[in-house]
Motif scaffolding. Structure first.
Motif, PDB file in Angstrom:
ATOM      1  N   LYS A   5       0.996  -1.157  -0.202  1.00  0.00           N
ATOM      2  CA  LYS A   5       0.014  -0.091  -0.090  1.00  0.00           C
ATOM      3  C   LYS A   5       0.903   1.467  -0.040  1.00  0.00           C
ATOM      4  O   LYS A   5       1.677   1.377   0.752  1.00  0.00           O
ATOM      5  CB  LYS A   5      -0.897  -0.033   1.174  1.00  0.00           C
ATOM      6  N   PRO A   6       0.579   2.302  -0.883  1.00  0.00           N
ATOM      7  CA  PRO A   6       1.316   3.386  -0.659  1.00  0.00           C
ATOM      8  C   PRO A   6       1.217   4.118   0.469  1.00  0.00           C
ATOM      9  O   PRO A   6       0.471   3.973   0.970  1.00  0.00           O
ATOM     10  CB  PRO A   6       0.921   4.400  -2.146  1.00  0.00           C
ATOM     11  N   SER A   7       2.332   4.838   0.810  1.00  0.00           N
ATOM     12  CA  SER A   7       2.625   5.426   1.966  1.00  0.00           C
ATOM     13  C   SER A   7       1.556   6.779   2.046  1.00  0.00           C
ATOM     14  O   SER A   7       1.142   7.138   0.942  1.00  0.00           O
ATOM     15  CB  SER A   7       4.025   6.019   2.383  1.00  0.00           C
ATOM     16  N   PHE A   8       1.317   7.247   3.344  1.00  0.00           N
ATOM     17  CA  PHE A   8       0.303   8.371   3.305  1.00  0.00           C
ATOM     18  C   PHE A   8       0.979   9.513   2.555  1.00  0.00           C
ATOM     19  O   PHE A   8       0.078   9.990   1.889  1.00  0.00           O
ATOM     20  CB  PHE A   8       0.230   8.634   4.984  1.00  0.00           C
ATOM     21  N   ALA A   9       2.246   9.778   2.798  1.00  0.00           N
ATOM     22  CA  ALA A   9       2.842  10.884   2.200  1.00  0.00           C
ATOM     23  C   ALA A   9       2.673  10.654   0.378  1.00  0.00           C
ATOM     24  O   ALA A   9       2.424  11.868  -0.147  1.00  0.00           O
ATOM     25  CB  ALA A   9       4.126  10.826   2.297  1.00  0.00           C
ATOM     26  N   LEU A  10       2.983   9.345  -0.142  1.00  0.00           N
ATOM     27  CA  LEU A  10       2.847   9.169  -1.262  1.00  0.00           C
ATOM     28  C   LEU A  10       1.116   9.308  -1.885  1.00  0.00           C
ATOM     29  O   LEU A  10       0.757  10.034  -2.791  1.00  0.00           O
ATOM     30  CB  LEU A  10       3.153   7.798  -2.101  1.00  0.00           C
ATOM     31  N   GLN A  11       0.375   8.979  -1.213  1.00  0.00           N
ATOM     32  CA  GLN A  11      -1.243   9.018  -1.286  1.00  0.00           C
ATOM     33  C   GLN A  11      -1.452  10.636  -1.276  1.00  0.00           C
ATOM     34  O   GLN A  11      -2.197  11.111  -2.294  1.00  0.00           O
ATOM     35  CB  GLN A  11      -2.062   8.436  -0.127  1.00  0.00           C
ATOM     36  N   VAL A  12      -0.922  11.536  -0.381  1.00  0.00           N
ATOM     37  CA  VAL A  12      -1.086  12.964  -0.445  1.00  0.00           C
ATOM     38  C   VAL A  12      -0.475  13.506  -1.507  1.00  0.00           C
ATOM     39  O   VAL A  12      -1.186  14.510  -2.216  1.00  0.00           O
ATOM     40  CB  VAL A  12      -0.630  13.665   1.128  1.00  0.00           C
ATOM     41  N   ARG A  13       0.534  13.020  -1.991  1.00  0.00           N
ATOM     42  CA  ARG A  13       1.365  13.682  -3.129  1.00  0.00           C
ATOM     43  C   ARG A  13       0.428  13.387  -4.608  1.00  0.00           C
ATOM     44  O   ARG A  13       0.289  14.456  -5.512  1.00  0.00           O
ATOM     45  CB  ARG A  13       2.620  13.281  -3.492  1.00  0.00           C
ATOM     46  N   ILE A  14       0.042  12.241  -4.570  1.00  0.00           N
ATOM     47  CA  ILE A  14      -0.918  11.714  -5.819  1.00  0.00           C
ATOM     48  C   ILE A  14      -2.208  12.584  -5.721  1.00  0.00           C
ATOM     49  O   ILE A  14      -2.692  13.082  -7.085  1.00  0.00           O
ATOM     50  CB  ILE A  14      -1.472  10.334  -5.708  1.00  0.00           C
ATOM     51  N   ILE A  15      -3.064  12.776  -4.604  1.00  0.00           N
ATOM     52  CA  ILE A  15      -4.166  13.686  -4.546  1.00  0.00           C
ATOM     53  C   ILE A  15      -3.647  15.179  -4.687  1.00  0.00           C
ATOM     54  O   ILE A  15      -4.489  15.604  -5.587  1.00  0.00           O
ATOM     55  CB  ILE A  15      -4.912  13.448  -3.163  1.00  0.00           C
ATOM     56  N   HIS A  16      -2.704  15.500  -4.354  1.00  0.00           N
ATOM     57  CA  HIS A  16      -2.104  16.903  -4.580  1.00  0.00           C
ATOM     58  C   HIS A  16      -2.117  17.339  -6.151  1.00  0.00           C
ATOM     59  O   HIS A  16      -2.592  18.117  -6.735  1.00  0.00           O
ATOM     60  CB  HIS A  16      -1.022  17.214  -3.747  1.00  0.00           C
ATOM     61  N   ARG A  17      -1.394  16.310  -6.664  1.00  0.00           N
ATOM     62  CA  ARG A  17      -1.065  16.285  -8.177  1.00  0.00           C
ATOM     63  C   ARG A  17      -2.452  16.464  -8.894  1.00  0.00           C
ATOM     64  O   ARG A  17      -2.420  17.265  -9.807  1.00  0.00           O
ATOM     65  CB  ARG A  17      -0.318  15.191  -8.596  1.00  0.00           C
ATOM     66  N   TYR A  18      -3.024  15.282  -8.731  1.00  0.00           N
ATOM     67  CA  TYR A  18      -4.614  15.257  -9.615  1.00  0.00           C
ATOM     68  C   TYR A  18      -5.489  16.179  -9.332  1.00  0.00           C
ATOM     69  O   TYR A  18      -6.257  16.827 -10.130  1.00  0.00           O
ATOM     70  CB  TYR A  18      -5.055  14.059  -9.553  1.00  0.00           C
ATOM     71  N   LEU A  19      -5.716  16.691  -8.077  1.00  0.00           N
ATOM     72  CA  LEU A  19      -6.452  17.911  -7.627  1.00  0.00           C
ATOM     73  C   LEU A  19      -5.979  19.457  -8.429  1.00  0.00           C
ATOM     74  O   LEU A  19      -6.853  19.686  -8.788  1.00  0.00           O
ATOM     75  CB  LEU A  19      -6.655  17.719  -6.172  1.00  0.00           C
ATOM     76  N   GLY A  20      -4.687  19.378  -8.423  1.00  0.00           N
ATOM     77  CA  GLY A  20      -4.002  20.455  -8.887  1.00  0.00           C
ATOM     78  C   GLY A  20      -4.642  20.542 -10.177  1.00  0.00           C
ATOM     79  O   GLY A  20      -4.779  21.470 -10.910  1.00  0.00           O
ATOM     80  N   PHE A  21      -4.151  19.420 -11.148  1.00  0.00           N
ATOM     81  CA  PHE A  21      -4.842  19.545 -12.614  1.00  0.00           C
ATOM     82  C   PHE A  21      -6.149  19.787 -12.715  1.00  0.00           C
ATOM     83  O   PHE A  21      -6.566  20.565 -13.575  1.00  0.00           O
ATOM     84  CB  PHE A  21      -4.391  18.029 -13.104  1.00  0.00           C
ATOM     85  N   PHE A  22      -7.126  19.171 -12.060  1.00  0.00           N
ATOM     86  CA  PHE A  22      -8.569  19.326 -12.022  1.00  0.00           C
ATOM     87  C   PHE A  22      -8.965  20.637 -11.881  1.00  0.00           C
ATOM     88  O   PHE A  22      -9.893  21.288 -12.419  1.00  0.00           O
ATOM     89  CB  PHE A  22      -9.262  18.314 -11.062  1.00  0.00           C
ATOM     90  N   LEU A  23      -8.316  21.351 -10.738  1.00  0.00           N
ATOM     91  CA  LEU A  23      -8.671  22.837 -10.533  1.00  0.00           C
ATOM     92  C   LEU A  23      -7.847  23.708 -11.324  1.00  0.00           C
ATOM     93  O   LEU A  23      -8.180  24.954 -10.811  1.00  0.00           O
ATOM     94  CB  LEU A  23      -8.421  22.901  -9.098  1.00  0.00           C
ATOM     95  N   ALA A  24      -6.952  23.320 -12.156  1.00  0.00           N
ATOM     96  CA  ALA A  24      -6.231  24.489 -12.714  1.00  0.00           C
ATOM     97  C   ALA A  24      -7.438  25.460 -13.681  1.00  0.00           C
ATOM     98  O   ALA A  24      -6.944  26.665 -13.280  1.00  0.00           O
ATOM     99  CB  ALA A  24      -5.409  23.626 -14.060  1.00  0.00           C
TER     100      ALA A  24
END
Length: 171
Positions: A5-24
């Protein structure tokens, strides 16, 4: 072999990345409308809209306020014509010439979105966007591990940004 399972930090980075693209797109709109709102008390990019409205003759200043709104302050009166900030009103005929400054259609819509209140049907978007920005602020601290030099350097920038924010609030 079992998949880790990806670490918490990695999960946060993934959400940060895709939410950033979504909200651009919406971040672009809020950034542009926020800049425009700085100039809202000027006529920057605004065009003058002149309309005529037939009102009852001999209205008082107080009765003209709903028609002229912010421009209802009387500047002078000559020959039965009231000259107001937002136009003119002829006391004898009741003819009102109303002058307003408005942003072009799309910029006006963007500004209204930015200033949405609970009376607006899209206020939930502002709440979601604000919560997303709070997530971006917090998730930025999970982009790198505290052992990395870039994290330590980032902390200096974070402290500098907090100090600047406090200065701007209290000045």
């Amino acid at each position: 072999m079992a998949k880790r399972k990806p670490s918490f930090a990695l999960q946060v980075r993934i959400i940060h990345r895709y939410l950033g693209f979504f909200l651009a797109g919406i971040m672009f709109i809020y950034a542009l409308s926020g800049i425009l709102m700085i100039f809202r008390n000027t006529n920057f990019l605004k065009k003058e809209i002149i309309t005529e409205q037939q009102l009852a003759p001999n209205l008082s200043d107080r009765q003209l306020k709903p028609v002229f709104k912010k421009g209802a302050d009387v500047i002078k009166e000559e020959a039965g014509v009231l000259y107001l900030k937002g136009g003119t009103y002829n006391k004898q005929t009741g003819l009102a010439v109303i002058k307003k400054q408005e942003l072009p259609f799309i910029l006006n819509k963007m500004e209204k979105l930015h200033k949405a209140t609970t009376d607006s049907p899209v206020y939930f978007l502002n709440i979601f966007f604000g919560a997303s920005l709070l997530f971006f602020v917090l998730s930025a601290f999970w982009m790198y591990t505290p052992k990395m030099a870039i994290f330590k350097k980032g902390m200096y920038y974070a402290v500098g940004g907090i100090i600047l924010s406090l200065i701007l609030i209290f000045v």
